[in-house]
Write a protein that holds these residues in place. Structure first.
Motif, PDB file in Angstrom:
ATOM      1  N   VAL A 118      37.138  50.227 -66.436  1.00 53.74           N
ATOM      2  CA  VAL A 118      36.682  50.589 -67.775  1.00 53.74           C
ATOM      3  C   VAL A 118      35.172  50.394 -67.824  1.00 53.74           C
ATOM      4  O   VAL A 118      34.671  49.283 -67.607  1.00 53.74           O
ATOM      5  N   GLY A 119      34.427  51.459 -68.096  1.00 57.62           N
ATOM      6  CA  GLY A 119      32.972  51.369 -68.202  1.00 57.62           C
ATOM      7  C   GLY A 119      32.545  50.867 -69.570  1.00 57.62           C
ATOM      8  O   GLY A 119      33.074  51.287 -70.594  1.00 57.62           O
ATOM      9  N   VAL A 120      31.570  49.929 -69.574  1.00 50.66           N
ATOM     10  CA  VAL A 120      31.054  49.340 -70.813  1.00 50.66           C
ATOM     11  C   VAL A 120      29.546  49.558 -70.860  1.00 50.66           C
ATOM     12  O   VAL A 120      28.850  49.369 -69.859  1.00 50.66           O
ATOM     13  N   GLU A 121      29.050  49.966 -72.023  1.00 51.67           N
ATOM     14  CA  GLU A 121      27.610  50.150 -72.223  1.00 51.67           C
ATOM     15  C   GLU A 121      27.213  49.494 -73.536  1.00 51.67           C
ATOM     16  O   GLU A 121      27.848  49.723 -74.572  1.00 51.67           O
ATOM     17  N   ILE A 122      26.151  48.662 -73.478  1.00 50.31           N
ATOM     18  CA  ILE A 122      25.689  47.886 -74.622  1.00 50.31           C
ATOM     19  C   ILE A 122      24.294  48.365 -75.010  1.00 50.31           C
ATOM     20  O   ILE A 122      23.451  48.601 -74.143  1.00 50.31           O
ATOM     21  N   VAL A 123      24.053  48.472 -76.310  1.00 46.92           N
ATOM     22  CA  VAL A 123      22.732  48.812 -76.834  1.00 46.92           C
ATOM     23  C   VAL A 123      22.236  47.626 -77.640  1.00 46.92           C
ATOM     24  O   VAL A 123      22.970  47.083 -78.477  1.00 46.92           O
ATOM     25  N   LEU A 154      29.252  39.318 -72.120  1.00 45.82           N
ATOM     26  CA  LEU A 154      30.292  40.323 -72.359  1.00 45.82           C
ATOM     27  C   LEU A 154      31.633  39.624 -72.436  1.00 45.82           C
ATOM     28  O   LEU A 154      31.950  38.778 -71.578  1.00 45.82           O
ATOM     29  N   LEU A 155      32.428  39.947 -73.457  1.00 40.72           N
ATOM     30  CA  LEU A 155      33.715  39.302 -73.671  1.00 40.72           C
ATOM     31  C   LEU A 155      34.819  40.351 -73.657  1.00 40.72           C
ATOM     32  O   LEU A 155      34.711  41.393 -74.307  1.00 40.72           O
ATOM     33  N   LEU A 156      35.886  40.069 -72.900  1.00 35.47           N
ATOM     34  CA  LEU A 156      37.085  40.905 -72.854  1.00 35.47           C
ATOM     35  C   LEU A 156      38.234  40.120 -73.458  1.00 35.47           C
ATOM     36  O   LEU A 156      38.566  39.030 -72.967  1.00 35.47           O
ATOM     37  N   ASP A 157      38.805  40.639 -74.524  1.00 33.68           N
ATOM     38  CA  ASP A 157      39.891  39.957 -75.243  1.00 33.68           C
ATOM     39  C   ASP A 157      39.477  38.544 -75.649  1.00 33.68           C
ATOM     40  O   ASP A 157      40.256  37.587 -75.573  1.00 33.68           O
ATOM     41  N   GLY A 158      38.189  38.396 -76.042  1.00 27.17           N
ATOM     42  CA  GLY A 158      37.695  37.116 -76.534  1.00 27.17           C
ATOM     43  C   GLY A 158      37.271  36.143 -75.457  1.00 27.17           C
ATOM     44  O   GLY A 158      36.782  35.056 -75.786  1.00 27.17           O
ATOM     45  N   GLN A 159      37.419  36.482 -74.175  1.00 31.76           N
ATOM     46  CA  GLN A 159      37.047  35.594 -73.072  1.00 31.76           C
ATOM     47  C   GLN A 159      35.837  36.170 -72.336  1.00 31.76           C
ATOM     48  O   GLN A 159      35.758  37.385 -72.119  1.00 31.76           O
ATOM     49  N   ALA A 160      34.894  35.294 -71.960  1.00 34.60           N
ATOM     50  CA  ALA A 160      33.694  35.734 -71.256  1.00 34.60           C
ATOM     51  C   ALA A 160      34.065  36.343 -69.907  1.00 34.60           C
ATOM     52  O   ALA A 160      34.900  35.814 -69.171  1.00 34.60           O
ATOM     53  N   VAL A 161      33.445  37.475 -69.580  1.00 31.35           N
ATOM     54  CA  VAL A 161      33.704  38.156 -68.314  1.00 31.35           C
ATOM     55  C   VAL A 161      32.957  37.428 -67.204  1.00 31.35           C
ATOM     56  O   VAL A 161      31.734  37.259 -67.273  1.00 31.35           O
ATOM     57  N   SER A 198      40.397  44.488 -76.225  1.00 34.70           N
ATOM     58  CA  SER A 198      39.203  44.535 -77.050  1.00 34.70           C
ATOM     59  C   SER A 198      38.027  44.008 -76.245  1.00 34.70           C
ATOM     60  O   SER A 198      38.181  43.135 -75.394  1.00 34.70           O
ATOM     61  N   VAL A 199      36.836  44.550 -76.527  1.00 28.25           N
ATOM     62  CA  VAL A 199      35.618  44.138 -75.839  1.00 28.25           C
ATOM     63  C   VAL A 199      34.530  43.925 -76.875  1.00 28.25           C
ATOM     64  O   VAL A 199      34.453  44.638 -77.879  1.00 28.25           O
ATOM     65  N   SER A 200      33.683  42.901 -76.666  1.00 25.40           N
ATOM     66  CA  SER A 200      32.577  42.600 -77.569  1.00 25.40           C
ATOM     67  C   SER A 200      31.473  41.942 -76.753  1.00 25.40           C
ATOM     68  O   SER A 200      31.634  41.669 -75.562  1.00 25.40           O
ATOM     69  N   ALA A 201      30.332  41.667 -77.400  1.00 23.28           N
ATOM     70  CA  ALA A 201      29.194  41.058 -76.710  1.00 23.28           C
ATOM     71  C   ALA A 201      28.502  40.094 -77.656  1.00 23.28           C
ATOM     72  O   ALA A 201      28.549  40.252 -78.885  1.00 23.28           O
ATOM     73  N   THR A 202      27.847  39.060 -77.073  1.00 26.56           N
ATOM     74  CA  THR A 202      27.104  38.077 -77.846  1.00 26.56           C
ATOM     75  C   THR A 202      25.784  37.781 -77.153  1.00 26.56           C
ATOM     76  O   THR A 202      25.614  38.046 -75.961  1.00 26.56           O
ATOM     77  N   ARG A 230      25.856  38.860 -82.452  1.00 22.75           N
ATOM     78  CA  ARG A 230      27.198  39.258 -82.023  1.00 22.75           C
ATOM     79  C   ARG A 230      27.455  40.710 -82.417  1.00 22.75           C
ATOM     80  O   ARG A 230      27.046  41.144 -83.490  1.00 22.75           O
ATOM     81  N   THR A 231      28.137  41.467 -81.530  1.00 20.85           N
ATOM     82  CA  THR A 231      28.534  42.836 -81.852  1.00 20.85           C
ATOM     83  C   THR A 231      29.912  42.836 -82.501  1.00 20.85           C
ATOM     84  O   THR A 231      30.614  41.822 -82.500  1.00 20.85           O
TER      85      THR A 231
END
Length: 236
Positions: free
Chosen positions: A102-107, A120-127, A148-152, A163-164
């Motif tokens: 799965v490709g991820v791109e952050i702005v 970068l967090l995947l399902d709430g856990q740091a990658v 789910s994916v997010s970033a901090t 946080r995103t």
């Protein structure tokens, strides 16, 4: 203004034959807690007197001159990161037969400072293994299902300062144990055998054919007609 005042005091002190001179200085503290000095009166400032020159018997040789307040500036609370979001994957995007990649791109604007860390967090856990402050990354081995994916952004102490939002996506992978199904993948229906059960009769069947060889019914009694056995021939 403060530099000019200190220069003036130093020049006055340099004259070895000059008489003692009293100079008025005004001192005040601004709203940030920084102390200022001026040779001109300022509203709210306190007046102090500074003596310069060679004064024998009236003051020590090293005359004390108040030093500027060296109050430290407030600690850097970090920049306000603007437009901090995940643009890939998109919300509810499905990844089909990608082997879990799965490709991820952050702005993020402005760029992440050196003392801060982008996570970068995947399902709430740091990658694990995420390159420092990278804005593009390929997640590998993501299992089938919804994720789910997010970033901090964190500071030197690990505190989150930005946080995103969370982006939800789905990974779909075909397997032998769970093959895909769908209208285009279902086998065609088996052909049915043709029967003549509902074929229209062209001739009238006999009574015996309709009754299967059963004895006829006596219409007077509505009972089967009992046929007497034929008499046996007499012996001579």
């Amino acid at each position: 203004m403060r530099t000019a005042l200190l220069t003036l005091i130093a020049l006055a002190a340099a004259g070895s034959s000059a008489a003692a001179v009293a100079s008025d200085v005004w001192k005040w503290v601004d709203e940030k807690g920084v102390t200022h000095y001026s040779d001109q009166p300022v509203p709210g400032a306190a007046k102090i007197e500074v003596r310069t020159g060679n004064v024998v018997g009236t003051q020590p040789q090293n005359t004390f001159i108040p030093a500027p307040d060296t109050a430290t500036t407030p600690a850097d609370a970090g920049p306000i990161y603007r437009n901090f979001q995940i643009v890939r994957p998109q919300e509810q995007q499905a990844f089909i037969n990608t082997a879990g990649v799965v490709g991820v791109e952050i702005v993020i604007e402005p760029f992440v400072k050196q003392q801060h860390t982008l996570n970068l967090l995947l399902d709430g856990q740091a990658v694990q293994g995420f390159p420092r402050n990278a804005q593009s990354y390929d997640l590998k081995g993501v299992p089938r299902g919804t994720h789910s994916v997010s970033a901090t952004v964190t500071d030197q102490n690990g505190a989150v300062i930005a946080r995103t939002g969370s982006v939800t996506f789905t990974v779909r992978q075909e397997s032998i144990a769970q093959p895909p199904v769908g209208p285009s993948l279902r086998p065609p229906p088996k052909p049915t055998k043709k029967t003549t059960a509902n074929k229209v009769l062209t001739t009238q069947p006999t009574y015996g054919a309709l009754n299967g060889g059963r004895p006829p019914i006596d219409p007077a009694t509505n009972l089967p007609v009992v046929q007497k056995p034929a008499p046996k021939p007499k012996k001579p």
